[in-house]
Motif scaffolding. Structure first.
Motif, short mmCIF file in Angstrom:
data_model
loop_
_atom_site.label_atom_id
_atom_site.label_comp_id
_atom_site.label_asym_id
_atom_site.label_seq_id
_atom_site.Cartn_x
_atom_site.Cartn_y
_atom_site.Cartn_z
N TYR A 92 0.84 -1.20 0.00
CA TYR A 92 0.00 0.00 0.00
C TYR A 92 0.87 1.25 0.00
O TYR A 92 1.89 1.32 0.70
CB TYR A 92 -0.90 0.03 1.25
CG TYR A 92 -1.99 -1.02 1.25
CD1 TYR A 92 -2.94 -1.06 0.25
CD2 TYR A 92 -2.07 -1.95 2.29
CE1 TYR A 92 -3.95 -2.01 0.27
CE2 TYR A 92 -3.07 -2.90 2.32
CZ TYR A 92 -4.01 -2.93 1.29
OH TYR A 92 -5.01 -3.88 1.32
N GLN A 105 -5.86 -0.82 5.09
CA GLN A 105 -5.82 0.54 4.58
C GLN A 105 -7.05 0.83 3.73
O GLN A 105 -7.54 -0.04 3.01
CB GLN A 105 -4.57 0.74 3.72
CG GLN A 105 -3.26 0.72 4.50
CD GLN A 105 -3.09 1.96 5.34
OE1 GLN A 105 -3.86 2.91 5.23
NE2 GLN A 105 -2.10 1.96 6.21
N LEU A 110 -1.96 0.77 -4.62
CA LEU A 110 -0.90 -0.24 -4.54
C LEU A 110 0.29 0.20 -5.38
O LEU A 110 0.14 0.69 -6.50
CB LEU A 110 -1.42 -1.59 -5.03
CG LEU A 110 -2.49 -2.25 -4.17
CD1 LEU A 110 -3.02 -3.51 -4.86
CD2 LEU A 110 -1.94 -2.60 -2.80
#
Length: 561
Positions: A92, A105, A110
């Motif tokens: 993340y 999250q 990504l």
């Protein structure tokens, strides 16, 4: 009285005390070379890995506690591969994301990793983990393996020519000395290009030395001992995989594993003083006085007395020569050579590829790898037992068919079974390896007996080079399963190897049997071989090992595993 060298060997002893001593010494470098030929599988092993948590200097692949697990869940997404927990290549982007107390999250994108942590439960470090050959760089491991097997191809040709021109002993000792230097240098390779070049050289000198040993061993024993001598030399090659698996389990660091294979090479430098030149090669070069000195030494060791009249030796001269053009222009020989070349390519691909895939089978990598080496021995022993009973064609085709069916049989054990059937998956893969080993041991003999003398070495060279192409393709097929992942990725390489083995085995049934048949010498005899009745022949008197290179004009052959 002038005699041929094979006739003198009958008087000296087909496999006397002297030949046994020399063969026993050469068994040790055969083991080492087997270790080097499988070394790239170990040092390029890809451990499980994931992105390193940014800012956490002491991050490890193993979860250290609840806080570490919470931090992982907030940083690394779960993997889509059911066999893994966390994504191996992405994390993340937490730069502008809001922390979610549910431990995931939200509103975070990504991004690809730039640093990784590795599972050290199998190896403490491999070159793959040191150089981070994962994710976008994962194929670099297959590229290096391809370079290694391309080195095998080049080394067989170059050292083969050197052995023909300057001698078997000089070529062997030079190859072993250079192998010591380049294999030790691998430890200090800093990055991809230097490591790949050094692996190319290791492949060239290691397998080039094995080819020289194979030729040498076939030349110093009698015709009745050549078949099983060649098979046992390949058994020692397989023992190298067992040695490598044992050392890898005990050491678990690629640098020390490499060192354990390099150190024995120091002792092989003594071969310069311990083994003689091949008398057959000396005779072919007209150096008869030197050959007589060695023959007398063999006679003394074997406790045999030879009259001086027997030492006027000569070499066979067939009187005619051929080249690949004669094969290409003959439909019968072309079909047979193409089938045999495909056979060699698939046998080599399966032989190396199934072992490369051992880390993808589940369970213990070390146990799987060890069993792959052990599986070679019964394969070769079955070949020795059946070769003169059921014939060359059925041994070769049978090994491919049984091995191929075993590989494909892993599909239901993986997709329809569960972890309880993992042992059966490994067992079937081992049968596949044993079948390819059987086929590999027999294909040299079958090819050498089927093709006519005038083009035998040239056609053998073509077939053996096709085997190197198969070995170069094997790492990409094995790697494809790892990149696919999941249960299908576990069986995909075995399905490919198994399917191609079955096709190759069936094609071999189109060729004639060579057991107890007079070997063809001319192109015409080669075309007629198997197409009309030929009276049985005493194979012990006629068999001509494909390893033997008989005169200075003969082109080298890439023989060996």
């Amino acid at each position: 009285m002038t005699m041929k060298f094979d006739e003198i060997l009958e008087k000296l002893g087909q496999f006397g005390i002297y030949q046994k001593k020399v063969f026993g010494m050469l068994a040790f470098p055969a083991v080492s070379i087997g270790s080097f030929c499988f070394m790239v599988i170990v040092v390029l092993y890809t451990p499980h890995h994931r992105c390193k948590i940014p800012g956490l200097d002491n991050d490890t692949y193993e979860i250290q506690g609840q806080f570490h697990e919470d931090l992982l869940n907030k940083t690394i997404p779960l993997s889509a591969d059911p066999t893994l927990t966390y994504d191996q290549c992405r994390m993340y982007d937490t730069g502008n994301a809001l922390l979610d107390l549910s431990r995931r999250q939200s509103n975070a994108t990504l991004v690809k990793c730039t640093e990784w942590v590795y599972d050290k439960s199998v190896f403490y470090e491999t070159f793959t983990s040191k150089a981070n050959f994962v994710c976008d760089d994962a194929l670099k491991t297959s590229h290096i393996q391809m370079f290694f097997y391309f080195g095998v191809l080049v080394g067989d040709f170059v050292l083969g020519m050197f052995a023909d021109s300057l001698g078997r002993k000089k070529a062997l000792c030079l190859a072993l000395a250079l192998l010591l230097v380049v294999s030790a240098s691998v430890t200090w390779a800093p990055e991809f290009y230097s490591f790949a070049i050094l692996q190319f050289l290791v492949g060239a000198f290691a397998h080039g030395a094995f080819m020289c040993m194979a030729v040498y061993c076939m030349e110093i024993v009698g015709v009745t001992s050549r078949v099983w001598t060649g098979m046992f030399l390949q058994i020692f090659f397989g023992v190298g995989a067992i040695y490598l698996a044992t050392v890898s389990f005990l050491v678990r660091d690629w640098i020390w594993i490499n060192a354990a294979c390099v150190i024995p090479c120091l002792f092989y430098l003594a071969f310069w003083w311990l083994i003689p030149e091949s008398p057959r090669w000396l005779i072919s070069k007209g150096r008869r006085r030197e050959s007589v000195t060695i023959i007398r030494k063999v006679a003394d060791a074997n406790k045999v007395s030879l009259p001086d009249s027997m030492l006027e030796v000569k070499e066979d001269d067939k009187g005619t020569h051929g080249n690949l053009w004669h094969v290409i222009t003959s439909p019968v020989l072309l079909k047979r050579t193409l089938i045999l070349s495909f056979d060699w390519m698939i046998v080599s691909m399966t032989y190396y590829g199934v072992t490369m895939n051992s880390g993808n089978l589940g369970g213990s990598f070390f146990l799987n790898f060890l069993l792959m080496g052990v599986a070679e021995i019964p394969g070769y022993l079955v070949g020795i037992a059946l070769l003169d009973r059921v014939g060359r064609r059925w041994c070769n085709a049978g090994g491919l068919l049984v091995g191929g069916l075993a590989c494909i049989a892993t599909v239901p054990t993986v997709l329809l079974g569960n972890s309880d059937l993992q042992w059966l998956t490994v067992a079937l893969a081992l049968i596949g390896k044993a079948g390819s080993s059987l086929a590999f041991g027999v294909v040299f003999i079958f090819t050498g007996e089927l093709l006519p003398t005038v083009v035998r070495n040239a056609a053998m060279g073509t077939c053996s080079c096709a085997a190197r192409v198969g070995a170069m393709l094997a790492p990409y097929i094995a790697k494809s399963g790892e990149m696919i992942g999941g249960e299908f990725g576990q069986i995909e390489p075995l399905v490919v190897f198994g399917g191609l083995s079955i096709v190759a085995g069936l094609l071999l049934l189109l060729l004639p049997e060579t057991l107890n048949q007079k070997l063809p010498d001319t192109i015409k005899e080669g075309e007629e071989f198997g197409r009309k009745s030929i009276p049985p022949y005493d194979i012990e008197l006629e068999i001509e090992a494909p390893f033997i290179i008989k005169d200075a004009n003969t082109k080298p052959v890439c023989n060996g595993v």
